[in-house]
Design a protein around this motif. Structure first.
Motif, mmCIF file in Angstrom:
data_model
loop_
_atom_site.group_PDB
_atom_site.id
_atom_site.type_symbol
_atom_site.label_atom_id
_atom_site.label_comp_id
_atom_site.label_asym_id
_atom_site.label_seq_id
_atom_site.Cartn_x
_atom_site.Cartn_y
_atom_site.Cartn_z
ATOM 1 N N ILE A 150 -3.905 -1.778 6.717
ATOM 2 C CA ILE A 150 -2.458 -1.485 7.896
ATOM 3 C C ILE A 150 -2.962 -0.167 7.986
ATOM 4 O O ILE A 150 -2.780 -0.051 8.924
ATOM 5 C CB ILE A 150 -1.360 -2.122 7.318
ATOM 6 C CG1 ILE A 150 -1.366 -3.860 7.259
ATOM 7 C CG2 ILE A 150 0.194 -1.649 7.997
ATOM 8 C CD1 ILE A 150 0.041 -4.051 6.942
ATOM 9 N N ASP A 151 -3.092 0.829 7.118
ATOM 10 C CA ASP A 151 -2.745 1.871 7.543
ATOM 11 C C ASP A 151 -4.966 2.422 8.464
ATOM 12 O O ASP A 151 -4.653 3.168 9.029
ATOM 13 C CB ASP A 151 -3.219 2.478 5.972
ATOM 14 C CG ASP A 151 -1.864 2.871 5.453
ATOM 15 O OD1 ASP A 151 -0.375 2.252 6.013
ATOM 16 O OD2 ASP A 151 -1.632 3.941 4.325
ATOM 17 N N VAL B 11 -2.952 -4.757 1.033
ATOM 18 C CA VAL B 11 -2.474 -4.749 2.221
ATOM 19 C C VAL B 11 -2.296 -3.240 2.710
ATOM 20 O O VAL B 11 -2.869 -3.605 4.007
ATOM 21 C CB VAL B 11 -1.410 -5.671 2.293
ATOM 22 C CG1 VAL B 11 -0.104 -5.001 1.139
ATOM 23 C CG2 VAL B 11 -2.072 -5.830 3.648
ATOM 24 N N LYS B 12 -1.538 -2.458 2.275
ATOM 25 C CA LYS B 12 -1.166 -1.757 2.400
ATOM 26 C C LYS B 12 -2.469 -0.062 3.528
ATOM 27 O O LYS B 12 -2.450 0.053 4.114
ATOM 28 C CB LYS B 12 -0.377 -0.534 1.839
ATOM 29 C CG LYS B 12 0.355 1.431 2.064
ATOM 30 C CD LYS B 12 0.901 1.682 1.046
ATOM 31 C CE LYS B 12 1.591 2.676 2.098
ATOM 32 N NZ LYS B 12 0.552 3.580 2.759
ATOM 33 N N MET C 71 -6.450 0.016 9.827
ATOM 34 C CA MET C 71 -6.219 -0.583 11.355
ATOM 35 C C MET C 71 -5.427 0.404 11.964
ATOM 36 O O MET C 71 -5.448 0.419 13.143
ATOM 37 C CB MET C 71 -5.620 -2.029 11.046
ATOM 38 C CG MET C 71 -6.643 -3.127 10.514
ATOM 39 S SD MET C 71 -7.490 -3.517 11.344
ATOM 40 C CE MET C 71 -7.171 -4.413 12.608
ATOM 41 N N HIS C 72 -4.291 1.063 11.779
ATOM 42 C CA HIS C 72 -4.307 1.914 12.206
ATOM 43 C C HIS C 72 -4.275 3.159 12.854
ATOM 44 O O HIS C 72 -4.081 3.260 14.574
ATOM 45 C CB HIS C 72 -2.204 2.263 11.502
ATOM 46 C CG HIS C 72 -1.207 1.651 11.480
ATOM 47 N ND1 HIS C 72 -0.068 0.562 12.926
ATOM 48 C CD2 HIS C 72 -0.022 1.182 10.364
ATOM 49 C CE1 HIS C 72 0.294 0.136 11.491
ATOM 50 N NE2 HIS C 72 0.242 0.683 10.535
ATOM 51 N N GLU D 271 1.734 -5.054 13.573
ATOM 52 C CA GLU D 271 2.019 -5.259 11.237
ATOM 53 C C GLU D 271 1.710 -6.882 10.778
ATOM 54 O O GLU D 271 0.947 -6.298 9.857
ATOM 55 C CB GLU D 271 3.065 -4.047 11.391
ATOM 56 C CG GLU D 271 2.351 -3.464 9.571
ATOM 57 C CD GLU D 271 3.205 -1.854 9.500
ATOM 58 O OE1 GLU D 271 3.890 -1.677 8.510
ATOM 59 O OE2 GLU D 271 3.068 -1.360 10.683
ATOM 60 N N GLU D 272 2.286 -7.067 11.488
ATOM 61 C CA GLU D 272 3.155 -8.249 11.218
ATOM 62 C C GLU D 272 1.485 -9.416 11.022
ATOM 63 O O GLU D 272 0.819 -9.767 10.150
ATOM 64 C CB GLU D 272 3.745 -9.398 11.980
ATOM 65 C CG GLU D 272 4.291 -10.766 10.745
ATOM 66 C CD GLU D 272 5.404 -10.843 11.412
ATOM 67 O OE1 GLU D 272 6.069 -12.343 11.067
ATOM 68 O OE2 GLU D 272 5.671 -10.837 12.408
ATOM 69 N N TYR E 187 -1.563 -7.758 11.210
ATOM 70 C CA TYR E 187 -2.431 -7.297 10.558
ATOM 71 C C TYR E 187 -2.472 -8.189 8.697
ATOM 72 O O TYR E 187 -3.327 -7.935 8.366
ATOM 73 C CB TYR E 187 -2.432 -5.715 10.459
ATOM 74 C CG TYR E 187 -2.787 -5.116 11.661
ATOM 75 C CD1 TYR E 187 -4.078 -5.209 12.469
ATOM 76 C CD2 TYR E 187 -2.386 -3.977 12.028
ATOM 77 C CE1 TYR E 187 -4.004 -5.129 13.789
ATOM 78 C CE2 TYR E 187 -2.691 -3.066 13.154
ATOM 79 C CZ TYR E 187 -3.892 -3.772 13.937
ATOM 80 O OH TYR E 187 -3.991 -3.501 14.646
ATOM 81 N N ARG E 188 -1.189 -7.897 8.747
ATOM 82 C CA ARG E 188 -0.350 -8.360 7.334
ATOM 83 C C ARG E 188 -1.223 -9.971 7.166
ATOM 84 O O ARG E 188 -1.746 -10.497 5.452
ATOM 85 C CB ARG E 188 1.064 -7.958 6.846
ATOM 86 C CG ARG E 188 1.473 -8.301 5.913
ATOM 87 C CD ARG E 188 2.880 -7.640 5.714
ATOM 88 N NE ARG E 188 3.818 -7.230 5.633
ATOM 89 C CZ ARG E 188 3.201 -6.194 5.586
ATOM 90 N NH1 ARG E 188 2.934 -5.496 3.836
ATOM 91 N NH2 ARG E 188 3.435 -4.138 6.064
#
Length: 203
Positions: free
Chosen positions: A160-161, A156-157, A163-164, A90-91, A93-94
């Protein structure tokens, strides 16, 4: 062995900011030398700085400079090294999102497309691109923005969602993390062939 934060600090130290800027081989070597010299301090017996720089440079050129122009885009260098650095998924991806997002910390379809284009070059160079949906990243870009009601930009959220969900063109990245994690896994089982116990790594 390369920590994600250390990678980012090396970019800052070398003033590698402008994503569209082209870096010469010497610029890339300078940046890689800093990275591997710092790594050598922690892992003396494992890191041969000239050899590591040479091997990494060769890999970067094979992935991002197939015509051997002697130039690599800043964004390509960042995405390659950040993708393969040590850090939480996750880091990572950020960090990747931050590299392509504008000053408003929002990302449009073009910026996401540039990120995915650079990312897909890594499995492409290994001859694995077909397994990840081919080199056409448009369906992935569309799916991300469709998931977010076709708004012109995502934050960014939202990235990330998405990418999950492991979209096909970037699913190689979480797979790579699982492979790395499995390398040190110990299974309390005995191999039927060589009788090794425990089995370390893939079972």
């Amino acid at each position: 062995m390369l920590d994600l934060n250390a990678t980012n600090e090396a970019f800052i130290q070398h003033k590698v900011y402008q994503n569209d800027q082209l870096l010469s081989v010497q610029d890339v070597v300078s940046c890689l030398t800093t990275i591997y010299s710092q790594m050598e301090e922690k892992h003396k017996e494992l890191v041969n700085v000239p050899l590591c720089v040479d091997m990494c440079l060769n890999w970067l050129l094979n992935v991002y400079d197939t015509g051997r122009t002697g130039k690599i885009r800043v964004q390509s260098l960042k995405i390659a090294l950040m993708s393969l650095s040590k850090g939480l998924l996750e880091e990572k991806y950020r960090y990747l999102f931050k590299e392509v997002a504008g000053p408003t910390e929002m990302c449009d379809q073009r910026q996401l497309g540039l990120l995915l284009h650079d990312a897909i070059q890594i499995p492409r160079q290994l001859g694995e691109v077909a397994a990840f949906g081919g080199s056409n990243i448009e369906p992935s870009v569309r799916s991300c923005f469709q998931q977010n009601n076709n708004k012109p930009e995502i934050n960014v959220k939202q990235f990330i969602d998405w990418m999950h969900l492991e979209p096909q063109s970037v699913v190689w990245l979480p797979v790579l993390h699982r492979v790395a994690a499995a390398e040190t896994a110990k299974h309390q089982a005995k191999c039927n062939i060589c009788k090794e116990c425990p089995i370390v790594g893939f079972r």
